[in-house]
Design a protein around this motif. Structure first.
Motif, PDB file in Angstrom:
ATOM      1  N   SER A 171      -2.857  -1.065   5.083  1.00 53.21           N
ATOM      2  CA  SER A 171      -1.558  -1.509   4.601  1.00 53.21           C
ATOM      3  C   SER A 171      -0.498  -0.495   5.011  1.00 53.21           C
ATOM      4  CB  SER A 171      -1.554  -1.665   3.077  1.00 53.21           C
ATOM      5  OG  SER A 171      -0.288  -2.093   2.612  1.00 53.21           O
ATOM      6  N   TYR A 172       0.700  -0.995   5.251  1.00 59.18           N
ATOM      7  CA  TYR A 172       1.817  -0.099   5.566  1.00 59.18           C
ATOM      8  C   TYR A 172       2.744   0.072   4.371  1.00 59.18           C
ATOM      9  CZ  TYR A 172       5.819   1.983   7.932  1.00 59.18           C
ATOM     10  OH  TYR A 172       6.840   2.820   8.295  1.00 59.18           O
ATOM     11  N   TRP A 228       3.898  -4.196   9.565  1.00 58.90           N
ATOM     12  CA  TRP A 228       2.753  -4.519   8.727  1.00 58.90           C
ATOM     13  C   TRP A 228       1.471  -4.061   9.415  1.00 58.90           C
ATOM     14  CZ3 TRP A 228       5.588  -6.226   4.860  1.00 58.90           C
ATOM     15  CH2 TRP A 228       6.670  -7.058   5.095  1.00 58.90           C
ATOM     16  N   LEU A 278      -1.762   1.196  -4.229  1.00 58.54           N
ATOM     17  CA  LEU A 278      -0.913   1.146  -3.040  1.00 58.54           C
ATOM     18  C   LEU A 278      -1.170   2.363  -2.147  1.00 58.54           C
ATOM     19  CD1 LEU A 278       1.453   0.215  -1.283  1.00 58.54           C
ATOM     20  CD2 LEU A 278       3.010   1.216  -2.961  1.00 58.54           C
ATOM     21  N   TYR A 314      -9.639  -6.842   3.792  1.00 56.42           N
ATOM     22  CA  TYR A 314      -8.838  -5.750   3.244  1.00 56.42           C
ATOM     23  C   TYR A 314      -8.851  -5.809   1.711  1.00 56.42           C
ATOM     24  CZ  TYR A 314      -6.805  -5.160   7.942  1.00 56.42           C
ATOM     25  OH  TYR A 314      -6.613  -4.946   9.288  1.00 56.42           O
ATOM     26  N   ALA A 319      -4.477   1.985  -0.361  1.00 54.36           N
ATOM     27  CA  ALA A 319      -4.442   1.015   0.741  1.00 54.36           C
ATOM     28  C   ALA A 319      -3.799   1.627   1.984  1.00 54.36           C
ATOM     29  CB  ALA A 319      -3.681  -0.240   0.305  1.00 54.36           C
ATOM     30  N   VAL A 320      -2.731   2.376   1.783  1.00 55.68           N
ATOM     31  CA  VAL A 320      -2.045   3.025   2.914  1.00 55.68           C
ATOM     32  C   VAL A 320      -2.953   4.087   3.539  1.00 55.68           C
ATOM     33  CG1 VAL A 320      -0.091   4.478   3.570  1.00 55.68           C
ATOM     34  CG2 VAL A 320       0.252   2.540   2.005  1.00 55.68           C
ATOM     35  N   THR A 325       3.684  -6.337  -2.494  1.00 57.91           N
ATOM     36  CA  THR A 325       2.434  -5.849  -3.093  1.00 57.91           C
ATOM     37  C   THR A 325       1.756  -6.929  -3.930  1.00 57.91           C
ATOM     38  OG1 THR A 325       3.639  -4.983  -5.016  1.00 57.91           O
ATOM     39  CG2 THR A 325       3.284  -3.474  -3.162  1.00 57.91           C
ATOM     40  N   GLY A 383       2.147  -2.041   1.284  1.00 58.05           N
ATOM     41  CA  GLY A 383       1.599  -2.784   0.155  1.00 58.05           C
ATOM     42  C   GLY A 383       0.971  -4.108   0.517  1.00 58.05           C
ATOM     43  N   GLU A 384       1.244  -4.603   1.720  1.00 57.46           N
ATOM     44  CA  GLU A 384       0.675  -5.877   2.163  1.00 57.46           C
ATOM     45  C   GLU A 384      -0.840  -5.753   2.386  1.00 57.46           C
ATOM     46  OE1 GLU A 384       1.064  -3.502   5.837  1.00 57.46           O
ATOM     47  OE2 GLU A 384       2.322  -3.792   4.069  1.00 57.46           O
ATOM     48  N   LEU A 385      -1.560  -6.828   2.125  1.00 58.68           N
ATOM     49  CA  LEU A 385      -3.000  -6.894   2.394  1.00 58.68           C
ATOM     50  C   LEU A 385      -3.251  -8.202   3.131  1.00 58.68           C
ATOM     51  CD1 LEU A 385      -4.406  -5.702  -1.059  1.00 58.68           C
ATOM     52  CD2 LEU A 385      -4.339  -4.368   1.057  1.00 58.68           C
TER      53      LEU A 385
END
Length: 254
Positions: A82-83, A232, A73, A92, A76-77, A46, A85-87
């Motif tokens: 995001s799956y 991801w 978080l 994004y 974003a999901v 994240t 927490g990744e961006l």
């Protein structure tokens, strides 16, 4: 190790150990200016959300936006960007800035980007590929991609006067000292009067504020092409989604 490399290492340690924040001062011939923002550590992948949280905590308290990292978080999901927490895209991150109520713009950056002008009233969010010590790397092709928050700049004028200013040659050929709070910028960005700039950085893997070469960050950003194996949300072209791109966020306290 060259004399210049030893000087840079000594200077970096001096500035990092004596970090004052938001001051333009002279340190062994260098000018620096930086904003002091809270450092937020990430939980899981994240890093971008941690950087956003740092920006939210510095904003005008009269605003009603009080989103937490966990709420960001979940947003974003729910947006499908995001799956866990990744961006993995500057776009994004732009969407998340909208959710957080942060004014911003996506912009192109390069070695000639005028950091002294850009960072006087803003911070930058940019993706780079981190090494095992968290510093920029070009070895992994994006498998260690990480969001970075840039809060200030630092540079050394090419011509430095012993009396405490930058030597500026006038039309008559006389050399006069320029006040320390005045910037002498060449046309075309940071090149010309300035030596290679460094930037103040912070990120979700460390509580330390550090100084890194701007060119190292750009080189690391340019090689991002693939994520590490895992589940991801990845844009169709990861490289085009981050390479040469940064998100500029104006800072309310300036």
């Amino acid at each position: 190790m060259t004399t210049e490399e030893r000087e840079i290492i000594s200077w970096k340690r001096h500035v990092e150990d004596n970090f004052e924040g938001r001051n333009l001062v002279l340190v062994q011939g260098y000018h620096y200016f930086t904003h002091r923002l809270p450092v937020i550590l990430q939980h899981g992948p994240t890093c971008g959300i941690a950087a956003l949280t740092s920006l939210l905590l510095q904003r005008d308290p009269s605003t009603n936006v009080t989103l937490t990292a966990n709420e960001l978080l979940k947003a974003a999901v729910s947006l499908g960007i995001s799956y866990q927490g990744e961006l993995m895209s500057a776009h994004y991150m732009s969407q998340m800035c909208d959710i957080a109520g942060l004014p911003h713009q996506i912009m192109r950056v390069c070695k000639d980007t005028d950091l002294s002008d850009l960072l006087k009233d803003s911070a930058l969010l940019i993706v780079y590929d981190k090494d095992k010590n968290n510093e920029p790397s070009t070895k992994y092709g994006g498998e260690r991609a990480h969001w970075l928050l840039i809060t200030g700049f630092c540079y050394k004028p090419h011509r430095y006067s012993r009396n405490g200013g930058v030597q500026v040659t006038t039309q008559r050929g006389n050399k006069t000292p320029q006040p320390l709070n005045s910037f002498v910028k060449s046309r075309g960005g940071m090149s010309g009067k300035y030596a290679e700039p460094f930037v103040f950085v912070q990120h979700g893997k460390s509580r330390l504020r550090q100084l890194w070469r701007w060119s190292d960050i750009l080189a690391s950003n340019a090689v991002i092409r693939r994520p590490k194996p895992g589940k991801w949300v990845v844009p169709e072209d990861l490289h085009e989604s981050v390479a040469g791109l940064a998100v500029r966020v104006p800072l309310k306290h300036v």
